[in-house]
Design a protein around this motif. Structure first.
Motif, PDB file in Angstrom:
ATOM      1  N   SER A 193       0.852  -1.193   0.000  1.00 18.74           N
ATOM      2  CA  SER A 193       0.000   0.000   0.000  1.00 18.74           C
ATOM      3  C   SER A 193       0.885   1.241   0.000  1.00 18.74           C
ATOM      4  CB  SER A 193      -0.895   0.015   1.243  1.00 18.74           C
ATOM      5  OG  SER A 193      -0.105   0.277   2.401  1.00 18.74           O
ATOM      6  N   PRO A 194       0.319   2.382  -0.388  1.00 22.24           N
ATOM      7  CA  PRO A 194       1.104   3.624  -0.322  1.00 22.24           C
ATOM      8  C   PRO A 194       1.613   3.925   1.090  1.00 22.24           C
ATOM      9  CG  PRO A 194      -0.822   3.952  -1.689  1.00 22.24           C
ATOM     10  CD  PRO A 194      -0.971   2.599  -1.046  1.00 22.24           C
ATOM     11  N   ASP A 195       0.807   3.614   2.116  1.00 24.17           N
ATOM     12  CA  ASP A 195       1.251   3.852   3.495  1.00 24.17           C
ATOM     13  C   ASP A 195       2.461   2.998   3.851  1.00 24.17           C
ATOM     14  OD1 ASP A 195      -0.706   5.763   3.926  1.00 24.17           O
ATOM     15  OD2 ASP A 195      -2.104   4.352   4.872  1.00 24.17           O
ATOM     16  N   GLU A 196       2.466   1.735   3.407  1.00 21.89           N
ATOM     17  CA  GLU A 196       3.619   0.870   3.665  1.00 21.89           C
ATOM     18  C   GLU A 196       4.853   1.370   2.923  1.00 21.89           C
ATOM     19  OE1 GLU A 196       2.658  -3.196   2.755  1.00 21.89           O
ATOM     20  OE2 GLU A 196       1.151  -3.325   4.341  1.00 21.89           O
ATOM     21  N   ALA A 197       4.671   1.873   1.712  1.00 20.09           N
ATOM     22  CA  ALA A 197       5.807   2.419   0.953  1.00 20.09           C
ATOM     23  C   ALA A 197       6.369   3.643   1.667  1.00 20.09           C
ATOM     24  CB  ALA A 197       5.371   2.772  -0.466  1.00 20.09           C
ATOM     25  N   ALA A 198       5.503   4.530   2.126  1.00 18.08           N
ATOM     26  CA  ALA A 198       5.955   5.728   2.836  1.00 18.08           C
ATOM     27  C   ALA A 198       6.672   5.341   4.127  1.00 18.08           C
ATOM     28  CB  ALA A 198       4.773   6.648   3.118  1.00 18.08           C
ATOM     29  N   ALA A 199       6.152   4.335   4.838  1.00 15.82           N
ATOM     30  CA  ALA A 199       6.804   3.879   6.066  1.00 15.82           C
ATOM     31  C   ALA A 199       8.204   3.343   5.772  1.00 15.82           C
ATOM     32  CB  ALA A 199       5.953   2.815   6.754  1.00 15.82           C
ATOM     33  N   ALA A 200       8.351   2.606   4.677  1.00 19.40           N
ATOM     34  CA  ALA A 200       9.668   2.084   4.303  1.00 19.40           C
ATOM     35  C   ALA A 200      10.631   3.227   3.990  1.00 19.40           C
ATOM     36  CB  ALA A 200       9.549   1.143   3.109  1.00 19.40           C
ATOM     37  N   LEU A 201      10.160   4.239   3.261  1.00 19.44           N
ATOM     38  CA  LEU A 201      11.005   5.389   2.956  1.00 19.44           C
ATOM     39  C   LEU A 201      11.428   6.117   4.225  1.00 19.44           C
ATOM     40  CD1 LEU A 201       9.184   6.793  -0.188  1.00 19.44           C
ATOM     41  CD2 LEU A 201      11.350   5.551  -0.131  1.00 19.44           C
ATOM     42  N   ASN A 202      10.510   6.241   5.165  1.00 20.84           N
ATOM     43  CA  ASN A 202      10.845   6.890   6.433  1.00 20.84           C
ATOM     44  C   ASN A 202      11.866   6.064   7.218  1.00 20.84           C
ATOM     45  OD1 ASN A 202       9.336   9.267   6.249  1.00 20.84           O
ATOM     46  ND2 ASN A 202       7.477   8.191   6.834  1.00 20.84           N
ATOM     47  N   THR A 203      11.732   4.737   7.175  1.00 16.44           N
ATOM     48  CA  THR A 203      12.705   3.872   7.847  1.00 16.44           C
ATOM     49  C   THR A 203      14.090   4.064   7.241  1.00 16.44           C
ATOM     50  OG1 THR A 203      11.015   2.237   8.417  1.00 16.44           O
ATOM     51  CG2 THR A 203      13.301   1.466   8.370  1.00 16.44           C
ATOM     52  N   ILE A 204      14.167   4.094   5.928  1.00 13.03           N
ATOM     53  CA  ILE A 204      15.451   4.317   5.252  1.00 13.03           C
ATOM     54  C   ILE A 204      16.027   5.676   5.640  1.00 13.03           C
ATOM     55  CG2 ILE A 204      16.532   4.708   2.995  1.00 13.03           C
ATOM     56  CD1 ILE A 204      14.539   2.569   1.903  1.00 13.03           C
ATOM     57  N   ALA A 205      15.175   6.685   5.735  1.00 15.66           N
ATOM     58  CA  ALA A 205      15.625   8.039   6.052  1.00 15.66           C
ATOM     59  C   ALA A 205      16.250   8.127   7.438  1.00 15.66           C
ATOM     60  CB  ALA A 205      14.467   9.027   5.920  1.00 15.66           C
ATOM     61  N   THR A 206      15.845   7.257   8.352  1.00 13.60           N
ATOM     62  CA  THR A 206      16.392   7.319   9.708  1.00 13.60           C
ATOM     63  C   THR A 206      17.853   6.913   9.765  1.00 13.60           C
ATOM     64  OG1 THR A 206      15.691   5.067  10.284  1.00 13.60           O
ATOM     65  CG2 THR A 206      14.138   6.864  10.772  1.00 13.60           C
ATOM     66  N   ASP A 207      18.306   6.035   8.854  1.00 11.74           N
ATOM     67  CA  ASP A 207      19.719   5.639   8.810  1.00 11.74           C
ATOM     68  C   ASP A 207      20.073   5.196   7.398  1.00 11.74           C
ATOM     69  OD1 ASP A 207      22.323   4.917   9.321  1.00 11.74           O
ATOM     70  OD2 ASP A 207      21.851   3.564  10.979  1.00 11.74           O
ATOM     71  N   HIS A 208      20.106   6.172   6.491  1.00 14.75           N
ATOM     72  CA  HIS A 208      20.371   5.876   5.087  1.00 14.75           C
ATOM     73  C   HIS A 208      21.693   5.141   4.883  1.00 14.75           C
ATOM     74  CE1 HIS A 208      21.378   6.952   0.833  1.00 14.75           C
ATOM     75  NE2 HIS A 208      20.178   6.436   0.691  1.00 14.75           N
ATOM     76  N   PRO A 209      22.799   5.536   5.511  1.00 20.00           N
ATOM     77  CA  PRO A 209      24.058   4.815   5.296  1.00 20.00           C
ATOM     78  C   PRO A 209      23.971   3.326   5.670  1.00 20.00           C
ATOM     79  CG  PRO A 209      24.498   6.946   6.288  1.00 20.00           C
ATOM     80  CD  PRO A 209      23.005   6.750   6.328  1.00 20.00           C
ATOM     81  N   ALA A 210      23.282   3.006   6.748  1.00 20.55           N
ATOM     82  CA  ALA A 210      23.143   1.592   7.153  1.00 20.55           C
ATOM     83  C   ALA A 210      22.329   0.817   6.123  1.00 20.55           C
ATOM     84  CB  ALA A 210      22.486   1.501   8.529  1.00 20.55           C
ATOM     85  N   HIS A 211      21.292   1.441   5.586  1.00 20.83           N
ATOM     86  CA  HIS A 211      20.479   0.752   4.581  1.00 20.83           C
ATOM     87  C   HIS A 211      21.231   0.613   3.260  1.00 20.83           C
ATOM     88  CE1 HIS A 211      16.879   0.055   6.881  1.00 20.83           C
ATOM     89  NE2 HIS A 211      17.040   1.248   7.416  1.00 20.83           N
ATOM     90  N   CYS A 212      22.126   1.548   2.960  1.00 22.54           N
ATOM     91  CA  CYS A 212      22.990   1.409   1.778  1.00 22.54           C
ATOM     92  C   CYS A 212      23.922   0.207   1.942  1.00 22.54           C
ATOM     93  CB  CYS A 212      23.795   2.680   1.548  1.00 22.54           C
ATOM     94  SG  CYS A 212      22.824   4.068   0.933  1.00 22.54           S
ATOM     95  N   ARG A 213      24.516   0.075   3.114  1.00 22.35           N
ATOM     96  CA  ARG A 213      25.399  -1.075   3.374  1.00 22.35           C
ATOM     97  C   ARG A 213      24.609  -2.384   3.308  1.00 22.35           C
ATOM     98  NH1 ARG A 213      27.198   2.702   7.075  1.00 22.35           N
ATOM     99  NH2 ARG A 213      26.039   1.729   8.783  1.00 22.35           N
TER     100      ARG A 213
END
Length: 189
Positions: free
Chosen positions: A145-165
């Motif tokens: 759902s769009p809400d789940e996509a937005a939640a995932a983006l927010n999770t990535i935003a909290t620690d972008h370098p860790a999610h890149c690794r």
């Protein structure tokens, strides 16, 4: 950095002339609120960028008025080098699968998403069943759902370098040709 979206979100924007959740869509396959419904993380400093080879002017205006940047899809993928640079300049990818892949659920996973992961860019993509064989929650996220996509983006935003690794580690574990091809050849023989 940019969070880029490639391709029209087909789950949010069903095929022309069809209904989804009681909403009939127009000739170009867009609901009236499609651009506003697209996931945008409220706290992230990312701009969502849509790469399209062509888009009619009313559709373009709808997306741009909702804050999207539209870029020419052909110029981003005219050569392997330009496509590699497009991915490298991204903070990550968010994409929506074609309806056929989500309806089955086939487990389909985009080779483009694999390229983002290999470049160390997190991926948020619509659930097609791939989470049965790929781990999600760090570097790779599925949504329904769009809400789940937005939640995932927010999770990535909290620690972008860790999610890149985590994205790069996932690509090494699941898409490295030295592992994948060897296993494929063993099964084929």
């Amino acid at each position: 950095e940019w969070m880029k979206l490639i391709g029209l979100p087909s789950a949010l924007l069903p095929l022309p002339g069809r209904e989804r959740a009681g909403v009939r869509v127009d000739a170009v396959g867009l609901t009236e609120d499609a651009a506003r419904q697209a996931p945008r993380p409220p706290d992230a400093q990312w701009q969502l960028k849509l790469a399209m080879q062509s888009m009619d002017e009313p559709t373009r205006r709808r997306f741009e008025s909702a804050g999207w940047q539209i870029t020419d899809g052909e110029s981003t993928s005219i050569s392997p080098e330009s496509f590699q640079q497009f991915i490298a300049d991204s903070a990550g990818e968010i994409t929506v699968a074609k309806e056929i892949y989500t309806a089955l659920p086939s487990g389909w996973f985009s080779d483009r998403s694999a390229a983002y992961l290999a470049t160390g860019r997190p991926v948020v993509t619509q659930d097609t069943g791939f989470n049965r064989w790929l781990p999600t929650g760090e570097g790779l996220f599925s949504f329904s759902s769009p809400d789940e996509a937005a939640a995932a983006l927010n999770t990535i935003a909290t620690d972008h370098p860790a999610h890149c690794r985590a994205a790069r580690a996932l690509a090494e574990a699941h898409f490295d040709s030295r592992k994948v091809l060897g296993e494929l050849l063993e099964r084929a023989m």
